[in-house]
Design a protein around this motif. Sequence first.
Motif, mmCIF file in Angstrom:
data_model
loop_
_atom_site.group_PDB
_atom_site.id
_atom_site.type_symbol
_atom_site.label_atom_id
_atom_site.label_comp_id
_atom_site.label_asym_id
_atom_site.label_seq_id
_atom_site.Cartn_x
_atom_site.Cartn_y
_atom_site.Cartn_z
ATOM 1 N N THR A 338 5.972 -22.992 -1.090
ATOM 2 C CA THR A 338 5.622 -21.573 -0.977
ATOM 3 C C THR A 338 4.133 -21.428 -1.273
ATOM 4 N N THR A 339 3.458 -20.646 -0.467
ATOM 5 C CA THR A 339 2.033 -20.393 -0.679
ATOM 6 C C THR A 339 1.644 -19.090 0.007
ATOM 7 N N PRO A 340 0.786 -18.280 -0.609
ATOM 8 C CA PRO A 340 0.368 -17.037 0.049
ATOM 9 C C PRO A 340 -0.699 -17.264 1.111
ATOM 10 N N ILE A 366 5.762 -18.621 3.768
ATOM 11 C CA ILE A 366 4.512 -17.885 3.593
ATOM 12 C C ILE A 366 4.751 -16.406 3.909
ATOM 13 N N PRO A 367 3.888 -15.513 3.438
ATOM 14 C CA PRO A 367 4.096 -14.083 3.691
ATOM 15 C C PRO A 367 3.984 -13.737 5.177
ATOM 16 N N HIS A 368 4.813 -12.798 5.614
ATOM 17 C CA HIS A 368 4.681 -12.290 6.983
ATOM 18 C C HIS A 368 3.409 -11.475 7.123
ATOM 19 N N LYS A 369 3.096 -10.665 6.101
ATOM 20 C CA LYS A 369 1.857 -9.897 6.075
ATOM 21 C C LYS A 369 0.993 -10.397 4.934
ATOM 22 N N GLY A 398 9.436 -9.705 1.897
ATOM 23 C CA GLY A 398 9.666 -8.915 0.686
ATOM 24 C C GLY A 398 8.436 -8.569 -0.117
ATOM 25 N N GLY A 399 7.261 -8.635 0.473
ATOM 26 C CA GLY A 399 6.011 -8.366 -0.231
ATOM 27 C C GLY A 399 5.045 -9.515 0.003
ATOM 28 N N LEU A 400 3.958 -9.542 -0.766
ATOM 29 C CA LEU A 400 3.007 -10.645 -0.654
ATOM 30 C C LEU A 400 3.501 -11.780 -1.554
ATOM 31 N N LEU A 401 4.114 -12.767 -0.958
ATOM 32 C CA LEU A 401 4.620 -13.915 -1.712
ATOM 33 C C LEU A 401 3.433 -14.714 -2.229
ATOM 34 N N HIS A 402 3.163 -14.573 -3.523
ATOM 35 C CA HIS A 402 1.970 -15.161 -4.142
ATOM 36 C C HIS A 402 2.302 -16.410 -4.957
ATOM 37 N N THR A 403 3.583 -16.764 -5.043
ATOM 38 C CA THR A 403 4.017 -17.946 -5.782
ATOM 39 C C THR A 403 3.506 -19.209 -5.099
ATOM 40 N N LYS A 404 2.927 -20.098 -5.899
ATOM 41 C CA LYS A 404 2.434 -21.379 -5.369
ATOM 42 C C LYS A 404 3.334 -22.486 -5.938
ATOM 43 N N SER A 405 4.173 -23.074 -5.091
ATOM 44 C CA SER A 405 5.133 -24.055 -5.585
ATOM 45 C C SER A 405 5.458 -25.086 -4.517
#
Length: 484
Positions: A338-340, A366-369, A398-405
């Motif tokens: 996962t990465t923004p 990754i985020p759609h937006k 579901g928002g800006l996925l900012h989790t880096k994993s």
Amino acid sequence: MEKFYHFLTLAGIGLYWILVAGVTIRVVLKRRAVSVSLAWLMIIYIIPILGVACYFLFGELNLGRKRAERAKEMLAPFADWFSLLNDCHAHAPENFGRHIYRIDELCNNRFGLPALSGNSLSLQSSPDEILHSIIEDIENAQTSIRMVFYIWHPGGLADSVASALIQAAKRGVDVKLLLDSAGSHRFLRSEWEKMMRTAGIEVVQALEVSPWRIFLRRLDLRQHRKIIVIDEKIAYTGSMNLVDPAYFKQDSGVGQWIDIMIRVTGPTVNVLSAIHCWDWEVETGERTFPSLPECRIDPDEPQHPVQVVPSGPGMPEHLISQVLTLAINQANRSVRITTPYFVPSADLVATLKMTAQRGINVELIIPHKNDSVMVQWASRAFYSELLSAGVKIYEFYGGLLHTKSVVIDEEFCLVGTVNMDMRSLWLNFELTLAIDDLEFTKEMYWLQQSYMDDSHLVDIDQWKNRSMYSRFLERVFYLFNPLL
């Protein structure tokens, strides 16, 4: 007069040609990825004058003379402190799993920094849970609080954290707060900063942004770490800035930011404290070292080894990038990321493609937006070759996925502050934890699955039928890869 203007025109053209030729030679002679050099050459030639100016501002890693000299002098003393941890009972490579064993070798050989066992980790994924936990630990602090953040944004529970820090300082707790000048500019101009200083908190701007320094230091080099250390007994790190998402960037059109933090106890806390000491000295010149950790490890208890992996100017080059590549190459079954911000280097793209092509299930979320339109379009420039290689790409709604994993084989994970872009992997002050803890990794994997449940799987056939307009924007913004 006409001859004079003609002469000025020819002289201007000649000077510009010399300037472009000089910058071109400098770009070519720099030892870096060919794709980066080519991208810079494209920018320089396609955008006259402005392209050259961009290269001077952003093209080379320039920490500033004073900080660069200081960081160079710090490397040996900090490496010596880290090497003392090898004598600690918490460093027991004979008990390490296969994933972290090689990462311990790499970090130890390059920086003297070993993986340490005997940690307790708590994954926190709700903003309220994270901020209330931080507040409670601050309220119980007895001696010291050390913090470094890229963004501190006033509002909501972030203000409650500030109030807790002020109260801690008033009861005698030594509080040091290091904030990136660009990321935390609103907080640093707010009344909170003044109240903190009045209460006795040391507030320091990292990499101060100033028009007088634009040609003396690279402006997009940022302090991107997120670390809290309390009494050298409890630490936090992860992807979340010191913000309440309900009060942060509400007008950006991407929804709330989705983040995690990890609450840590055990020997790794002292290592995180040492990273704060490094950052503090780079900025202020003041040298301190934390106490060495207590290393009484019960061999009958789960070991939970953790490798702290820092990177940034003055530290061993590209260490996090190397750890990421090493971890992915060790995968036997699956890699889930996962990465923004996904604007990878050519090497990372090749690693992901090869991993998928050897039959490993590679999933990218990754985020759609995105809050950066340039990054959003540049990211999509990589979709075709990754999808063709078998990489599965999920766009999160579901928002800006900012989790880096990164989770490898559902057994081992990397979590921290690092985006999958060249700025994070090659430039900024960053931090990743390599965690060999099966229970924690399962939690991280299930959290990633919840992200996927709120995502759309990109279909390769539909992707091939996207519009020419989309293809054009992807290629245009891909050219600005070095600036993203």
